[in-house]
Write an enzyme that holds these catalytic residues in place. Structure first.
Site, PDB file in Angstrom:
ATOM      1  N   HIS B 324       0.816  -1.231  -0.043  1.00  0.00           N
ATOM      2  CA  HIS B 324       0.025  -0.046  -0.211  1.00  0.00           C
ATOM      3  C   HIS B 324       0.739   1.111   0.025  1.00  0.00           C
ATOM      4  O   HIS B 324       0.418   2.339  -0.249  1.00  0.00           O
ATOM      5  CB  HIS B 324      -0.969   0.064   1.113  1.00  0.00           C
ATOM      6  CG  HIS B 324      -2.155  -0.738   0.957  1.00  0.00           C
ATOM      7  ND1 HIS B 324      -2.316  -2.294   1.197  1.00  0.00           N
ATOM      8  CD2 HIS B 324      -3.366  -0.492   0.569  1.00  0.00           C
ATOM      9  CE1 HIS B 324      -3.470  -2.711   0.991  1.00  0.00           C
ATOM     10  NE2 HIS B 324      -4.180  -1.482   0.420  1.00  0.00           N
ATOM     11  N   GLY B 325       1.979   1.174   0.439  1.00  0.00           N
ATOM     12  CA  GLY B 325       2.931   2.313   0.429  1.00  0.00           C
ATOM     13  C   GLY B 325       4.016   2.121   1.350  1.00  0.00           C
ATOM     14  O   GLY B 325       4.209   1.582   1.977  1.00  0.00           O
TER      15      GLY B 325
END
Lengths: 323, 476
Positions: B324-325
């Site tokens: 996700h990041g």
């Protein structure tokens, strides 16, 4: 498939009809942008022109100036738009002698099309003869170019309650920031300072170049340029980033130095004459503060440009009890 | 171009018209869709179109090589494709994060280093199209599919515009067969597509963007608000991210349906889950099933004992967090979810609630309500880490949350927004046995009622447009 397309179009007909009606109603309404565009188009008498953003709109009241002046500033109007407006209307301003341009904490960092007020871009296309050559629908439509809640209240206020949507005087001064409506300076000052403090300085070069171009354009027409910084309340000033502030005000000082005799800098950023009662919020003056500022500006113009500006009939000036 | 933009509202009908003018000629239709997809991607950022095409070429070629090779060479080609794809993803997405973290670790140990940070722009959709390509080469390697001969068909599989920038993450075995066969126009399918697009716009614009306004305010200065307001902020974020992402997925699925293509479902009413395992079977289904099939099972899944099952579960959730990041908040978010999942795994209760809650009934039992609320509370707590800018701010938020004013009236009480969220929950509850909430409206009510409902949604979408917030998952 034909049936699908026909049914879809039939479904969309009421939506399209309502959209066209709302668009027509919105364009029919009186409009500050249209008024300012018309004023500039018929600006044969304008000797002093003010451009810029809300800091100029709500600070420079031409009624307090002894000269034929017009305020063509507007909310969130960034310097690239000022340049486009000047390019577009310069030939309509044969008697222009002085151009006034605000240089404030946010000036170099902001561009209308990158900010939260981007929806205003459609006003420049619809009412200022398409100074932004864009064919995007949302930049050429009242309905699709603004938040719906804003449209709803505009329509309701004008067509239901008969309230005028105009927020500027005939000379272009903004009338929304009244003394009696002033906000809490402490909270607005801090919040606004935070909002105006930017990490991304990518627009700086472009905005500096726009100001340089404005100066060059004025120079070619022998028009003097007055860069001015409006007063800001302590509640706002205390939360500013010194680097960003110095970069902006320093730029104005540098321009005055480099263009001596053509560019002048009128800096009232920390002027102690402006007290809390003069402010609408942390970084904008109210109408009383604007009167004070405009008088000081008038003195400045008289001191420096009395030889090139023609005084208007003094009985017309509010400073002398006129309207 | 955003799905909720005017650009897309013009783009989609044009592509739709061109596409169906070629009805019955699926090869030409695929070319139209492919060109449209590249235009769609270039509209975002033309600079990275080359990377997308390179990734497509690489996996197309690797797929053939894997199929033709045998023994060790098969694996070599798989490793090449995986390494290059993940390499690009790693550099664009994680380089600065790793350098930053490494610097912190070295400097906190008494060292003094300074590594060069790169000014990197994350190519839109790279996390998604990379995984499309990887699923293709893995499926060929494991013999689940054969390489596709038509480069156009394969390119379209990777770049099909409805799923290009934020999924769902498709599988070669699901999407490619559809692209390789004729797709006759189907009236019902197209109407369904439009209906799902409308529902997606409602979730994105009316729900998500509305919630975002208050979430941004509360998360920006949590120290200024009471515990109850912070609870509200977290709850609103839960609906913001759901409305945003599931709304996007609805628009993607609806758009694909207009072209006769059925994409994988990505959300199945996750906030009606009775436990965390069910939540993860219903949230971002295409990603969690991708990790299950290509990471969890190859690691051994739960076939090699409880210890390995626990290990593999933690790996999946951590990788999912990292996917996700590039921020430790996502890692902690993944870890939290793993911790939530652990008891169910150890007690063999992770496969308990496989059917939708209160199936065939309108009113759930008290137990079901409490289970749903409990699961919602756990996921909302984890979302705090997902939303916070960094770990420090997340803990500050949580610390501020559990104060004496936790049960006071929130300072910010957006009643209209909460009413709209309530309406969303009611509509989704009533439609929960369908692929998307409005699906059944086509069959159950007369046309004039249906159209009235659609017009109401359109008016709401218009009313709340203008507060535009970017789709959250575009940043991944």
């Amino acid at each position: 498939m034909k049936g699908f397309i026909i049914r879809t179009l039939v479904f969309l007909v009421p939506v399209l009809a309502a959209s066209i009606l709302i668009e027509a109603l919105l364009r029919h309404m009186p409009n500050d942008y249209r008024n300012k565009s018309q004023a500039l188009k018929h600006g044969e008498n304008i000797e002093v022109l003010c451009l810029g953003s809300s800091h100029a709109l709500y600070s420079v009241n031409p009624a307090y100036l002894d000269y034929q002046a017009y305020n063509a500033a507007f909310v969130a109007q960034s310097v690239d738009i000022d340049l486009k407006l000047l390019h577009h209307h310069l030939r309509d301003l044969p008697n222009l002698k002085v151009l006034m341009l605000p240089v404030t904490y946010i000036t170099l960092a902001m561009k209308l099309e990158d900010g939260p007020e981007v929806w205003r871009m459609k006003n420049y296309n619809l009412y200022h003869d398409h100074i932004f050559p864009s064919y995007a629908i949302d930049k050429n439509s009242e309905l699709l170019g603004a938040p719906f809640h804003a449209i709803y209240y505009r329509l309701k206020d004008y067509y239901v309650f008969g309230r005028s949507p105009l927020t500027c005087t005939p000379l272009g001064f903004g009338t929304n920031y009244k003394y009696e409506d002033r906000k809490d300076l402490a909270s607005t000052g801090k919040l606004t300072a935070e909002r105006h403090t930017v990490k991304d300085k990518s627009d700086y070069r472009e905005n500096e170049a726009s100001i340089d171009s404005i100066i060059a354009l004025c120079k070619s027409r022998k028009v003097k340029v007055v860069l001015f910084t409006t007063p800001a309340n302590r509640a706002y000033r205390d939360y500013l980033d010194p680097k960003q502030l110095n970069a902006t005000l320093g730029f104005a000082r540098q321009l005055e130095k480099q263009n001596a005799g053509q560019v002048y800098y009128f800096n009232r950023f920390e002027d102690p004459d402006f007290v809390d009662a003069d402010y609408y919020d942390g970084d904008h003056l109210n109408d009383r503060g604007a009167a004070k500022f405009s008088r000081k500006l008038n003195e400045f113009l008289t001191q420096n440009f009395a030889d090139i500006l023609k005084r208007k009939d003094r009985s017309q000036s509010p400073a002398n009890g006129g309207e | 171009m955003f799905f909720n933009s005017l650009d897309y509202a013009i783009f989609l009908p044009i592509v739709f018209t061109l596409y169906w003018l070629l009805n019955g000629r699926h090869t030409l239709q695929n070319i139209v869709l492919l060109v449209a997809s590249y235009i769609f991607y270039a509209w975002w950022d033309y600079r990275f179109l080359g990377l997308l095409i390179f990734s497509t070429l690489l996996d197309y070629y690797s797929g053939h090589k894997i199929d033709q090779a045998s023994g060790r060479n098969k694996k070599i080609w798989l490793i090449i494709s995986t390494t290059v794809n993940l390499g690009f993803l790693g550099v664009f997405k994680y380089y600065n994060f790793f350098i930053d973290s490494l610097t912190d670790v070295v400097n906190s140990g008494g060292g003094s280093v300074h590594f060069t940070m790169l000014s990197i722009v994350l190519p839109v959709g790279i996390s998604f199209y990379t995984f499309h390509g990887l699923s293709y080469v893995f499926d060929i390697y494991y013999g689940r599919t054969k390489p596709v001969n038509s480069f156009v068909d394969y390119s379209l599989f990777v770049s099909f515009f409805p799923l290009l920038v934020a999924g769902p993450i498709e599988r070669a075995t699901h999407l490619l067969p559809q692209l390789q066969t004729s797709r006759p126009f189907n009236y019902g399918q197209s109407v369904d597509g439009l209906r799902q697009i409308l529902w997606g716009l409602f979730k994105k614009i009316v729900i998500a963007d509305n919630c975002a306004e208050y979430v941004n305010l509360i998360f920006k200065h949590p120290e200024d608000y009471s515990g109850s307001t912070l609870v509200l902020g977290a709850v609103l974020f839960a609906f913001q991210i759901y409305g945003d992402f599931s709304g996007y997925s609805d628009i993607a699925l609806g758009s694909a349906r207009l072209f006769g293509v059925e994409l994988l479902r990505n959300f199945a009413y996750p906030y009606f889950s009775r436990d965390i395992a069910e939540f993860w079977r219903r949230w971002h289904i295409s990603l969690s099933s991708w990790f299950r099939d290509y990471l969890y099972y190859p690691l051994g899944g739960s076939r090699e004992g409880k210890a390995k099952a626990v290990r593999n579960t933690f790996i999946i959730f951590l990788v999912s967090g990292i996917w996700h990041g590039a921020n430790w908040t996502f890692v902690i978010w993944g870890l939290l979810n793993a911790i939530y999942f652990l008891p169910l795994l150890l007690l063999n209760r992770n496969r308990n609630n496989l059917e939708i809650v209160a199936q065939g009934k309108t009113i759930p039992t008290l137990r079901e309500v409490l289970s749903m609320l409990g699961t919602f509370a756990l996921t909302t707590f984890a979302w705090i880490f997902f939303r916070a800018d960094n770990v420090t701010k997340a803990f500050e938020y949580i610390g501020q949350l559990f104060t004496s004013n936790l049960f006071s009236v929130p300072e910010i009480l957006p009643l209209t927004t909460l009413a709209l969220v309530g309406a969303l929950l009611v509509i989704e509850w009533l439609g929960r046995e369908q692929p998307y909430a409005l699906r059944s409206i086509g069959a159950k009510v007369p046309a004039y009622v249906r159209w009235g409902f659609y017009y109401t949604i359109i008016i709401l979408v218009f009313m709340y447009s203008g507060k535009e917030q970017q789709f959250i998952y575009f940043q991944f």
